[in-house]
Design an enzyme around this catalytic site. Sequence first.
Site, mmCIF file in Angstrom:
data_model
loop_
_atom_site.group_PDB
_atom_site.id
_atom_site.type_symbol
_atom_site.label_atom_id
_atom_site.label_comp_id
_atom_site.label_asym_id
_atom_site.label_seq_id
_atom_site.Cartn_x
_atom_site.Cartn_y
_atom_site.Cartn_z
ATOM 1 C CE LYS A 115 -16.730 -13.892 7.672
ATOM 2 N NZ LYS A 115 -15.531 -14.167 6.939
ATOM 3 C CB SER B 198 -4.403 -6.620 4.455
ATOM 4 O OG SER B 198 -3.829 -5.249 4.284
ATOM 5 C CG HIS C 111 -1.785 -0.791 1.506
ATOM 6 N ND1 HIS C 111 -2.156 -1.719 2.513
ATOM 7 C CD2 HIS C 111 -2.887 -1.530 0.554
ATOM 8 C CE1 HIS C 111 -3.214 -2.671 2.064
ATOM 9 N NE2 HIS C 111 -3.642 -2.529 1.163
ATOM 10 N NE ARG D 157 -2.806 -7.747 -4.387
ATOM 11 C CZ ARG D 157 -3.432 -7.994 -3.544
ATOM 12 N NH1 ARG D 157 -3.190 -8.270 -2.443
ATOM 13 N NH2 ARG D 157 -4.835 -8.471 -3.668
#
Length: 163
Positions: free
Chosen positions: A47, A134, A21, A96
């Site tokens: 979640k 992430s 990022h 990516r």
Amino acid sequence: MTTNYSSVIYPGSFDPITKGHEDVIKRSLNLFDKVIVAVARNSTHAKDSLFSPYERVELIQELFDGQERVSAILFDGLLVDLAKELETLVIVRGLRAVSDFEYEFQMAQMNRYLLNQIETIFLAPDQQFSFLSSTLVREVAALGGDVSGFVSPLILTKISEKS
Ligand code: PNS
């Protein structure tokens, strides 16, 4: 609407912000005067989250402290509504690999359907970050793996404080 083409919105979940990022932000700064990193409060990954949306914004602000051209904000609702509010009609997303394309293309087309003036541009992060996400950082960190190559030292410290 007066449109600000010198700024770009970089939306995402950023849980946590990775070096991939950061690379997209740095590349965006070569093209735009300002990068507004917009953290979505209602992410699809909510979640399994590591940091709260507010914490993610704080981390990004801390990471780019002193860099006036980068700001971080939290947003609710539609991205196009944020774009209208900020009068910033360019969105940047990192691409990516080919596997990212379908999802990114769908989002770009949906955003254009919702707001015709919006443009999405895609930047390729450095090759060393092409497999980085992430989600993987969260998973590896949760299982005790070393993520120091994937996040900045500040983020690494905050991750270790969580576990
Ligand atoms: O990092 P992510 O999770 O891939 O980012 C996805 C994000 C936050 C950019 C996307 O879910 C989004 O824009 N959410 C805001 C709600 C919205 O506008 N949805 C319609 C866009 S297709």
